[in-house]
Design an enzyme around this catalytic site. Sequence first.
Site, short mmCIF file in Angstrom:
data_model
loop_
_atom_site.label_atom_id
_atom_site.label_comp_id
_atom_site.label_asym_id
_atom_site.label_seq_id
_atom_site.Cartn_x
_atom_site.Cartn_y
_atom_site.Cartn_z
N LEU A 1 -39.74 -37.83 42.30
CA LEU A 1 -40.15 -36.70 41.46
C LEU A 1 -39.07 -35.62 41.50
CD1 LEU A 1 -43.95 -36.25 42.27
CD2 LEU A 1 -42.80 -37.90 40.78
N ALA A 2 -38.52 -35.35 40.33
CA ALA A 2 -37.43 -34.38 40.28
C ALA A 2 -37.51 -33.53 39.02
CB ALA A 2 -36.09 -35.11 40.33
N ALA A 3 -38.75 -33.24 38.60
CA ALA A 3 -38.90 -32.47 37.36
C ALA A 3 -38.93 -30.97 37.60
CB ALA A 3 -40.17 -32.91 36.64
N ARG B 1 -36.01 -20.90 42.31
CA ARG B 1 -35.73 -20.09 43.49
C ARG B 1 -34.35 -20.35 44.10
NH1 ARG B 1 -40.18 -20.47 47.72
NH2 ARG B 1 -40.91 -22.35 46.69
N GLY C 1 -48.36 -30.89 37.44
CA GLY C 1 -48.77 -31.27 38.78
C GLY C 1 -48.15 -32.59 39.24
N ASP D 1 -36.46 -33.15 46.27
CA ASP D 1 -35.94 -32.01 47.03
C ASP D 1 -36.30 -32.11 48.51
OD1 ASP D 1 -38.64 -31.55 46.98
OD2 ASP D 1 -38.53 -29.54 46.11
N GLU E 1 -55.54 -28.78 49.36
CA GLU E 1 -54.40 -27.88 49.11
C GLU E 1 -54.69 -26.51 49.71
OE1 GLU E 1 -51.21 -28.66 47.55
OE2 GLU E 1 -52.17 -30.40 48.44
N ASN F 1 11.03 -40.36 56.97
CA ASN F 1 10.85 -39.07 57.63
C ASN F 1 10.94 -37.95 56.61
OD1 ASN F 1 11.35 -36.63 59.17
ND2 ASN F 1 11.53 -38.02 60.92
C1 UD1 Z 1 -46.98 -30.48 47.53
C2 UD1 Z 1 -48.32 -31.08 47.98
C3 UD1 Z 1 -48.77 -30.42 49.29
C4 UD1 Z 1 -47.70 -30.60 50.33
C5 UD1 Z 1 -46.36 -30.07 49.82
C6 UD1 Z 1 -45.25 -30.42 50.79
C7 UD1 Z 1 -49.49 -31.70 45.94
C8 UD1 Z 1 -50.56 -31.34 44.98
N1 UD1 Z 1 -49.30 -30.87 46.95
O1 UD1 Z 1 -47.26 -29.11 47.24
O2 UD1 Z 1 -49.99 -30.99 49.75
O3 UD1 Z 1 -48.09 -29.94 51.53
O4 UD1 Z 1 -46.01 -30.66 48.55
O5 UD1 Z 1 -44.05 -29.81 50.43
O6 UD1 Z 1 -48.86 -32.72 45.78
N2 UD1 Z 1 -43.09 -31.96 40.63
C9 UD1 Z 1 -42.84 -32.50 39.40
N3 UD1 Z 1 -43.67 -32.22 38.36
C10 UD1 Z 1 -44.78 -31.42 38.51
C11 UD1 Z 1 -45.02 -30.86 39.77
C12 UD1 Z 1 -44.16 -31.15 40.81
O7 UD1 Z 1 -41.86 -33.25 39.23
O8 UD1 Z 1 -45.48 -31.24 37.52
C13 UD1 Z 1 -42.18 -32.27 41.73
C14 UD1 Z 1 -41.39 -31.05 42.18
O9 UD1 Z 1 -40.14 -31.00 41.52
C15 UD1 Z 1 -41.23 -31.29 43.66
C16 UD1 Z 1 -42.47 -32.08 44.05
O10 UD1 Z 1 -42.96 -32.65 42.86
O11 UD1 Z 1 -40.09 -32.11 43.94
C17 UD1 Z 1 -43.52 -31.24 44.74
O12 UD1 Z 1 -44.01 -30.24 43.88
P1 UD1 Z 1 -44.40 -28.79 44.38
O13 UD1 Z 1 -44.89 -28.01 43.22
O14 UD1 Z 1 -43.28 -28.22 45.17
O15 UD1 Z 1 -45.63 -29.11 45.33
P2 UD1 Z 1 -46.23 -28.13 46.44
O16 UD1 Z 1 -47.09 -27.12 45.80
O17 UD1 Z 1 -45.17 -27.69 47.35
CA CA Z 2 -42.86 -27.64 47.38
#
Ligand code: UD1
Ligand code: CA
Length: 461
Positions: free
Chosen positions: A17-19, A24, A89, A114, A164, A369
């Site tokens: 997942l890298a969207a 920040r 999500g 990440d 969560e 040399n």
């Molecule tokens: C997520 C977990 C949380 C965990 C935490 C650890 C869920 C709902 N929650 O929360 O339980 O403790 O990670 O760091 O999974 N991403 C997408 N598309 C989206 C949303 C996210 O690609 O629509 C990717 C983000 O780029 C990231 C990863 O998914 O690499 C996690 O998303 P992020 O929003 O950071 O999740 P957290 O709220 O941190």
């Molecule tokens: Ca996160």
Amino acid sequence: MVSGQKTRRRTCLAIVLAAGEGTRMRASLPKVLHAIGGRTLIAHVLNAAIEAGGSDIAVVIGPDHDAVAREARALAPKAKIFQQRQRRGTAHAVLAARKAIARRPDDILVVFGDTPLVRPQVLRELRAALARGAAVAVLGFRPADPAGYGRLITRGDDLLAIVEDGDATSEQRTITLCNGGLMALAGKTALDVLDRIDSRNSKGEFYLTDAVAIARDMGLKAMAIETGEDDMRGINTKAQLAAAEAVLQNRLRAAALEAGVAMVAPETVFLSADTKFGKDVTVEPNVVFGPGVTVGDGATIRAFSHLEGAHVGKGARVGPFARLRPGAELGADVHIGNFVEVKQAKIEAGAKANHLSYIGDARVGGGANIGAGTITCNYDGAAKHRTDIGKGAFIGSNSSLVAPVKIGDGAYVGSGSVVTRNVPDGALTLERAEQRIKPGWAKRLRALKSLGKKKAKKPKR
Ligand code: UD1
Ligand code: CA
């Protein structure tokens, strides 16, 4: 524990997942293209997934993230790229790769682009949980500060649910076992589980974490596997990027020491994830290894040297204060000394450039040399040109070799020469003004000064 062999035979899809926008980071570069240990974050994650047996790779990227797709393909040429147009999500992101999931691999690993410090063995443990019959396996850890993380609700070995942070009761918030985010799903039930996830929660997002409770409701098994905090470090800010770099550097230093590299101050040496050392290598303090460096057996890298994209041959000596740039190829027993820069140049066995030199776009033959202050003038302001120095040649100090130019085997360049024409094998070239001597001149000058004749003319030269 299942045997490694059994795990290996199972097919495995890794979804990265890298969207995320990575706002920040306050950078124009997409977050997952930042680097630690000389390698992008997404490359670390892909490598871990591939090493853990991820035979099929899917990368979920945001809109306008072509550069992320290119980086992923550079590492995993067969990776399938999926776009998640709106960030709704983590479960929604996983489902962007629906086509790959529908092919029902045995195991599905969901990893975050990440979270670069996750080690392959940790991912393998997740897969092993699937092999033991779990439909969902989750990585748990105990962070110093659990705020913001999903909490794992467990009963014995069973994982009941993930709540969560924003949806947790105050009692649930006291749980210290947190969700690292990475997850494994059994391929045969993954779509059934994922399609049941809805967005009825505090953020209005499709939470991947809901997969746990849903799987249990379906009578399937969910498990948690605990790992250390370092593996789970997510990167959202430049400060977290630096912290992850520090963890990675310590891992790389420990691995180098374990492999037998001698370092008196390993904490001052910076390595890349792909730095390779032979046997009996010594690295003095304050050396930086950029990406793409290999060091042969018995070589010594002395203090304050900087190397990238270079090969150091067996028994060679580099530094102190040397710079090897991409394409520097040092043969066996070569000496590259202080304030010498080498770029796109092959320095053959036993050749020496010990002081103050620039050698670029060149070949230096075996045993040659290169005197102090020798410069290959490789750039004419428009194009780069090559310098070829034959074996056993001697380049006198402070010479400029104006490329394209060829110095023959065993040829001799007198110090201070500006060489613009080829020098045949075994020849001498000298290119400097004739030296004149004026006996007594300096003495006469001082005598005039001592007479107080400040404005006196200097004696004739
Ligand atoms: C997520 C977990 C949380 C965990 C935490 C650890 C869920 C709902 N929650 O929360 O339980 O403790 O990670 O760091 O999974 N991403 C997408 N598309 C989206 C949303 C996210 O690609 O629509 C990717 C983000 O780029 C990231 C990863 O998914 O690499 C996690 O998303 P992020 O929003 O950071 O999740 P957290 O709220 O941190
Ligand atoms: Ca996160």
